[in-house]
Scaffold this active site. Structure first.
Site, PDB file in Angstrom:
ATOM      1  N   SER A 130       0.855  -1.181   0.000  1.00 47.21           N
ATOM      2  CA  SER A 130       0.000   0.000   0.000  1.00 47.21           C
ATOM      3  C   SER A 130       0.894   1.235   0.000  1.00 47.21           C
ATOM      4  O   SER A 130       2.038   1.186   0.434  1.00 47.21           O
ATOM      5  CB  SER A 130      -0.880  -0.003   1.250  1.00 47.21           C
ATOM      6  OG  SER A 130      -1.658   1.160   1.306  1.00 47.21           O
ATOM      7  N   CYS A 131       0.337   2.344  -0.501  1.00 48.42           N
ATOM      8  CA  CYS A 131       1.039   3.625  -0.472  1.00 48.42           C
ATOM      9  C   CYS A 131      -0.018   4.720  -0.379  1.00 48.42           C
ATOM     10  O   CYS A 131      -1.066   4.509   0.224  1.00 48.42           O
ATOM     11  CB  CYS A 131       1.954   3.786  -1.682  1.00 48.42           C
ATOM     12  SG  CYS A 131       1.105   3.774  -3.266  1.00 48.42           S
ATOM     13  N   LEU A 132       0.210   5.853  -0.981  1.00 47.43           N
ATOM     14  CA  LEU A 132      -0.768   6.933  -0.931  1.00 47.43           C
ATOM     15  C   LEU A 132      -1.905   6.705  -1.917  1.00 47.43           C
ATOM     16  O   LEU A 132      -3.077   6.801  -1.557  1.00 47.43           O
ATOM     17  CB  LEU A 132      -0.096   8.282  -1.203  1.00 47.43           C
ATOM     18  CG  LEU A 132      -1.006   9.498  -1.149  1.00 47.43           C
ATOM     19  CD1 LEU A 132      -1.553   9.704   0.259  1.00 47.43           C
ATOM     20  CD2 LEU A 132      -0.261  10.740  -1.618  1.00 47.43           C
TER      21      LEU A 132
END
Length: 169
Positions: A130-132
């Protein structure tokens, strides 16, 4: 002679891709017959590589919630630590910044736990990156795949989607 026949496949593969249909889960099938007796032993394997993709690597918010609740995955957030401090993080995730994913996934288990505060995923474990907003997590997924991890996915909505869904629930 067999080499010319194999090279002739270069013209066939693009046509096969145009004539294939993608099924749910990323699989596809050919809508035209394939002549596999061209004198090239690997024709069928080559065609299969181009026409059959892996299952989808995307995880939805609902799927991620279920994976976290059942502790069935290792969720790795690849944003920088300051981003997690400033904006927040998905509970249960481990922070491994994108620039460190390659080296982190090659550490000894004890080193990984000491440096990142979570259990090192095994190559057969399900990992969700996951990231932004899904760009960096896709890069991390590709890195893990190159390192031999079999069951890797990413949350394309990232932190932005997580917050939006959490506010509605």
């Amino acid at each position: 002679m067999a080499m010319r026949r194999c090279l002739g496949l270069a013209g066939v593969v693009p046509r096969l891709l145009l004539n294939s249909t993608v099924l749910p889960g990323g699989r596809s099938f050919l809508s035209c017959p394939v002549n596999t007796h061209l004198g090239c032993k690997n024709t069928e394997l080559l065609v299969r590589r181009f026409t059959s993709g892996p299952p989808s690597t995307d995880v939805s918010y609902e799927e991620l919630k279920q994976l976290l609740a059942g502790r069935k995955s290792v969720v790795i957030d690849v944003r920088e630590p300051w981003e997690l401090r400033e904006y927040g993080f998905i509970p249960g995730s481990i922070n491994v910044p994108l620039g460190q994913v390659n080296s982190a996934l090659q550490l000894a288990e004890e080193e990984f736990k000491e440096k990142y505060g979570g259990e090192m995923p095994q190559q057969t474990d399900n990992i969700v990156f996951s990231c932004l907003a899904g760009v960096r997590s896709k890069k991390a997924l590709n890195t893990a795949t190159l390192l031999g991890y079999d069951d890797v996915q990413h949350y394309p909505g990232g932190w932005q989607d997580w917050v939006k869904n959490e506010q509605h629930n």
